[in-house]
Scaffold this active site. Structure first.
Site, PDB file in Angstrom:
ATOM      1  N   HIS A  91      10.150 -10.899   2.037  1.00 60.03           N
ATOM      2  CA  HIS A  91       9.869 -11.501   0.632  1.00 60.03           C
ATOM      3  C   HIS A  91      10.778 -11.349  -0.474  1.00 60.03           C
ATOM      4  O   HIS A  91      10.702 -11.688  -1.643  1.00 60.03           O
ATOM      5  CB  HIS A  91       8.448 -10.899   0.035  1.00 60.03           C
ATOM      6  CG  HIS A  91       7.237 -11.428   1.246  1.00 60.03           C
ATOM      7  ND1 HIS A  91       6.077 -10.812   1.163  1.00 60.03           N
ATOM      8  CD2 HIS A  91       7.409 -12.314   2.384  1.00 60.03           C
ATOM      9  CE1 HIS A  91       5.711 -11.529   2.162  1.00 60.03           C
ATOM     10  NE2 HIS A  91       6.023 -12.563   2.697  1.00 60.03           N
ATOM     11  N   GLY A 130       0.713  -1.133  -0.076  1.00 61.81           N
ATOM     12  CA  GLY A 130       0.050  -0.045   0.063  1.00 61.81           C
ATOM     13  C   GLY A 130       0.868   1.206  -0.249  1.00 61.81           C
ATOM     14  O   GLY A 130       0.313   2.497  -0.401  1.00 61.81           O
ATOM     15  N   ASP A 147      -1.560  -2.434  -5.598  1.00 60.08           N
ATOM     16  CA  ASP A 147      -1.397  -3.652  -4.427  1.00 60.08           C
ATOM     17  C   ASP A 147      -2.032  -4.745  -4.915  1.00 60.08           C
ATOM     18  O   ASP A 147      -2.118  -5.160  -6.386  1.00 60.08           O
ATOM     19  CB  ASP A 147      -2.028  -2.880  -3.399  1.00 60.08           C
ATOM     20  CG  ASP A 147      -3.599  -2.553  -3.517  1.00 60.08           C
ATOM     21  OD1 ASP A 147      -4.049  -2.927  -4.499  1.00 60.08           O
ATOM     22  OD2 ASP A 147      -4.149  -1.832  -2.781  1.00 60.08           O
ATOM     23  N   PHE A 148      -2.213  -5.695  -3.807  1.00 59.76           N
ATOM     24  CA  PHE A 148      -2.361  -7.119  -4.230  1.00 59.76           C
ATOM     25  C   PHE A 148      -3.994  -7.176  -4.059  1.00 59.76           C
ATOM     26  O   PHE A 148      -4.870  -7.964  -4.646  1.00 59.76           O
ATOM     27  CB  PHE A 148      -1.639  -7.889  -3.638  1.00 59.76           C
ATOM     28  CG  PHE A 148      -0.191  -7.996  -4.031  1.00 59.76           C
ATOM     29  CD1 PHE A 148      -0.033  -8.407  -5.188  1.00 59.76           C
ATOM     30  CD2 PHE A 148       0.710  -7.127  -3.370  1.00 59.76           C
ATOM     31  CE1 PHE A 148       1.549  -8.549  -5.881  1.00 59.76           C
ATOM     32  CE2 PHE A 148       1.843  -7.044  -3.778  1.00 59.76           C
ATOM     33  CZ  PHE A 148       2.428  -7.714  -4.948  1.00 59.76           C
ATOM     34  N   ASN A 170       7.613  -6.039   0.936  1.00 58.15           N
ATOM     35  CA  ASN A 170       7.708  -5.590  -0.494  1.00 58.15           C
ATOM     36  C   ASN A 170       8.962  -5.947  -1.039  1.00 58.15           C
ATOM     37  O   ASN A 170       9.928  -6.002  -0.612  1.00 58.15           O
ATOM     38  CB  ASN A 170       7.425  -4.107  -0.596  1.00 58.15           C
ATOM     39  CG  ASN A 170       6.436  -3.419  -0.053  1.00 58.15           C
ATOM     40  OD1 ASN A 170       5.335  -4.102  -0.106  1.00 58.15           O
ATOM     41  ND2 ASN A 170       6.360  -2.103   0.123  1.00 58.15           N
ATOM     42  N   GLN A 201      -8.014  -0.523   4.257  1.00 60.66           N
ATOM     43  CA  GLN A 201      -8.858  -1.824   4.551  1.00 60.66           C
ATOM     44  C   GLN A 201      -8.607  -2.450   5.853  1.00 60.66           C
ATOM     45  O   GLN A 201      -7.687  -2.258   6.606  1.00 60.66           O
ATOM     46  CB  GLN A 201      -8.778  -2.824   3.716  1.00 60.66           C
ATOM     47  CG  GLN A 201      -8.913  -2.487   2.315  1.00 60.66           C
ATOM     48  CD  GLN A 201      -8.379  -3.269   1.146  1.00 60.66           C
ATOM     49  OE1 GLN A 201      -6.817  -3.719   1.087  1.00 60.66           O
ATOM     50  NE2 GLN A 201      -8.989  -4.010   0.608  1.00 60.66           N
ATOM     51  N   SER A 241      -2.299  -5.540   4.395  1.00 53.25           N
ATOM     52  CA  SER A 241      -3.541  -6.236   4.677  1.00 53.25           C
ATOM     53  C   SER A 241      -3.089  -7.196   5.756  1.00 53.25           C
ATOM     54  O   SER A 241      -4.177  -7.637   6.313  1.00 53.25           O
ATOM     55  CB  SER A 241      -4.005  -7.102   3.450  1.00 53.25           C
ATOM     56  OG  SER A 241      -3.111  -7.878   2.892  1.00 53.25           O
TER      57      SER A 241
END
Length: 699
Positions: free
Chosen positions: A144, A65, A74-75, A125, A250, A224
């Protein structure tokens, strides 16, 4: 084992959409974006800022984000990549990730890290923007991976590329088609990202867990918090009692666990947060460290005459935080080489040959071979050869993701004579708005020693003059093993020609009112800013050849023009000395400043007396300064011997003296030579000011 639980993320160029779409949210309430009102956001940001101010170990966790404003989707948002693919739609990609600039959130985190407020950053990210924004490698865990990195599967050598590293096949095999250029390795290079179901990199995960346990404030920006085990880092901090905050549009599975959830865009929150913390968000500049190395001459055994006259040139990037990482920044170079020396009036051209792409070729690194002319290599002595330099001129070309122009270089490196290379390292800054490079610093290496110019910008503190009587700004006396301390001249209530001023009285003998007193204090007879402008440096010491010269001086710092002038000087009756200790004391009575000196020697004998150095107002007219400045009273230096009771430390020099409490000082160590061999001390003495001019001493 936290390495083997849950899912991790995959680089977006590998699997089919259907393989990744199942990770999207199924609950519409989790997909829905929410926005707090501006008033609510301001209140939440003020609370967050207060927690960060009080924190001792502030940690952040970032997700996709924070990069949406840079043009990277984003995903799991409403227009996220996995959300759209779960609906059978295709996500529209903007410009390539490698060309995306850091956002305000990225740069705010960089500023907090530079100021020591942000202790560690954990990121999901793999776009590499955190590293390009200026976050050092030792302050971040990219759980990641990083799509700009490759790692050798055989020796573990890492390569940081200035381009995206892709696999040669769409499979779980991360092989990029390149091989390790490390000596005698030739292992396969793997893309440094993580697939679903694969283990997270061990060392970054360990550091993330370690810092999460230390954190007293843990803030999530733009995630998220659905991908495990990375999303468990904030929970580790929460269980240790840390303040846990989320900034995301969110809801997340951890919203109920959080102490604070700000429903706003990360850039908006970062702007408000930095304003509350009273720190600016810096503009982004691209920092590059370019290294040019000249390898030693090759051995002559079993080689041709021309091969014996060759040396290698390598132009590559370097990570100042992790020098073991190979950094590929250079796309190409157009360089010319020549030999220069003090004896030769004109440079001698050298033949420069670029090395081709072989199995050990490393993209982003330019290697060339220089063939030295025979007449220049015939110097028999190493001293003659050491005076020769190879001058490299030309241009270095980059990948120009941000429209970086080519860099013109003109560097001269001494011809290597031993086994160690000669290196010049340039710290470069590229300003995207101006479109120009700036050299921020240069470091050179010679015989294995790094010679780095000081990053401090010195000011002129004295000016040399042959006529010391006429110049108030002359160089201090020669001083070996001397001492220099900062002293602050106390502000005078009313400046006079000497001593303390009498209290203010009216003509009838009564004290004037506070208003009249205040008005009188700000009259021209008072010298404003004495407590600031009369800050200075007290220097005490001497040298063997300085008999009869001054050995105590007070230099007053002039902040206006960056110079310092000698306020007063004197010759102590006890003679010159060095290797003593010097420490400031609170001024009292008529003193404007005070210091204590102990010990020292003069090449013939050692001292163990305590001396009190005082700065007093000198008789006479105040010292006139330059036009537009107030006159200030002259100062004189007075030196008196201090009476001591108890066991005084023995004669010594090169010892240390430090203040441990008000009026209490410790003397430790030192050495002495009384006509024989040196004696070294490891005793400790306590000097305590009893009042008046008496010090008590105990060992």
């Amino acid at each position: 084992d936290i390495h083997k639980r849950g899912e991790t993320i995959q680089h977006t160029n590998v699997y089919t959409p259907a393989a990744m779409a199942h990770t999207a949210h199924n609950d519409p309430e989790m997909v829905k974006e929410r926005y707090d009102s501006e008033k609510v956001v301001n209140e939440k940001v003020r609370l967050l800022a207060s927690k960060i101010r009080e924190s001792k170990h502030f940690v952040t966790f970032t997700g996709a984000g924070i990069s949406t404003s840079a043009g990277i989707p984003d995903f799991r948002g409403p227009q996220g990549k996995w959300t759209l693919e779960a609906q059978g739609k295709r996500c529209k990609m903007g410009k390539p990730v490698i060309k995306c600039c850091p956002t305000k959130t990225h740069m705010g985190l960089v500023e907090l890290q530079r100021r020591g407020i942000l202790k560690y950053l954990i990121s999901q990210n793999c776009d590499g923007i955190h590293r390009r924004s200026g976050i050092p490698s030792h302050s971040i865990s990219e759980l990641h991976g990083n799509s700009n990195m490759e790692e050798c599967e055989k020796c573990g050598q890492q390569y940081f590329r200035d381009f995206s590293c892709h696999r040669i096949k769409r499979s779980r095999d991360h092989f990029t088609g390149r091989y390790c250029s490390h000596k005698d390795c030739n292992g396969r290079l793997l893309e440094y990202t993580i697939d679903f179901g694969q283990n997270l990199p061990e060392r970054p995960l360990e550091k993330a867990i370690e810092n999460s346990k230390k954190a007293d404030v843990h803030v999530v920006f733009g995630s998220s918090l659905t991908v495990s085990p990375a999303c468990e880092m904030p929970l580790i901090s929460k269980k240790k009692g840390a303040f846990f905050a989320i900034c995301n549009l969110q809801k997340t599975p951890l919203t109920e666990e959080a102490d604070l959830h700000i429903f706003a865009k990360t850039d908006v929150v970062m702007e408000k947060l930095m304003k509350e913390l009273e720190h600016p968000i810096p503009k982004w500049t691209l920092n590059r460290h370019l290294k040019i190395s000249l390898s030693p001459l090759r051995a002559t055994s079993g080689r041709s005459e021309e091969a014996a006259r060759t040396c290698g040139v390598t132009i590559e990037g370097v990570d100042p935080e992790q020098r073991s990482v190979v950094v590929g920044l250079v796309r190409d170079s157009d360089m010319h080489a020549s030999i220069v020396s003090q004896q030769a009036q004109k440079p001698t051209a050298c033949k420069l040959c670029k090395e081709g792409e072989d199995a050990n070729y490393s993209p982003g690194v330019c290697r060339s071979t220089i063939i030295i002319p025979k007449e220049s290599s015939d110097a028999k002595s190493s001293s003659s050869r050491g005076e020769q330099k190879i001058r490299l001129t030309g241009k270095v070309h980059f990948f120009s993701h941000y429209n970086e122009p080519s860099l013109a270089l003109n560097v001269a490196l001494p011809l290597p004579t031993g086994q160690l290379p000669r290196v010049a390292e340039y710290h470069l800054r590229f300003y995207p708005m101006e479109g120009k490079w700036v050299v921020a610093g240069v470091t050179s290496t010679r015989n294995g020693c790094i010679m780095r110019p000081s990053t401090m910008r010195p000011i002129i503190v004295s000016r040399r003059s042959n006529d010391e009587q006429s110049s108030p700004r002359h160089t201090p006396f020669p001083c070996a093993w001397g001492r220099a301390i900062a002293l602050k001249v106390v502000q005078e209530k009313i400046a006079g020609r000497g001593g303390d001023a009498a209290p203010l009285h009216s003509r009838h003998g009564e004290k004037k009112s506070r208003h009249a007193d205040s008005k009188r204090r700000h009259h021209h007879h008072h010298y404003p800013g004495n407590d600031q402008q009369r800050a200075g440096i007290l220097i005490a010491g001497s040298s063997v050849r300085s008999q009869g010269r001054p050995n105590i001086a007070f230099l007053t710092v002039d902040k206006a023009n960056g110079t310092a002038s000698v306020g007063a000087k004197t010759i102590h009756k006890a003679g010159n000395r060095w290797g003593h200790s010097l420490i400031p004391l609170p001024a009292r009575g008529k003193q404007r400043a005070r210091a204590l000196m102990f010990g020292g020697w003069d090449s013939r004998s050692q001292f163990n007396e305590l001396l009190e150095i005082s700065l007093l107002n000198a008789a006479g007219k105040p010292q006139q300064k330059q036009a537009g400045e107030e006159a200030r009273p002259k100062l004189r230096i007075d030196v008196e011997k201090v009476n001591t009771s108890g066991k005084t430390p023995s004669h010594r020099s090169c010892h240390s003296m430090t203040r441990v409490a008000k009026g209490k000082f410790l003397v430790f160590g030192g050495s002495a030579c009384g006509g024989g061999p040196y004696r070294f001390f490891n005793d400790v003495h306590l000097l305590e000011e009893e009042g008046g001019d008496v010090f008590s001493s105990s060992s």
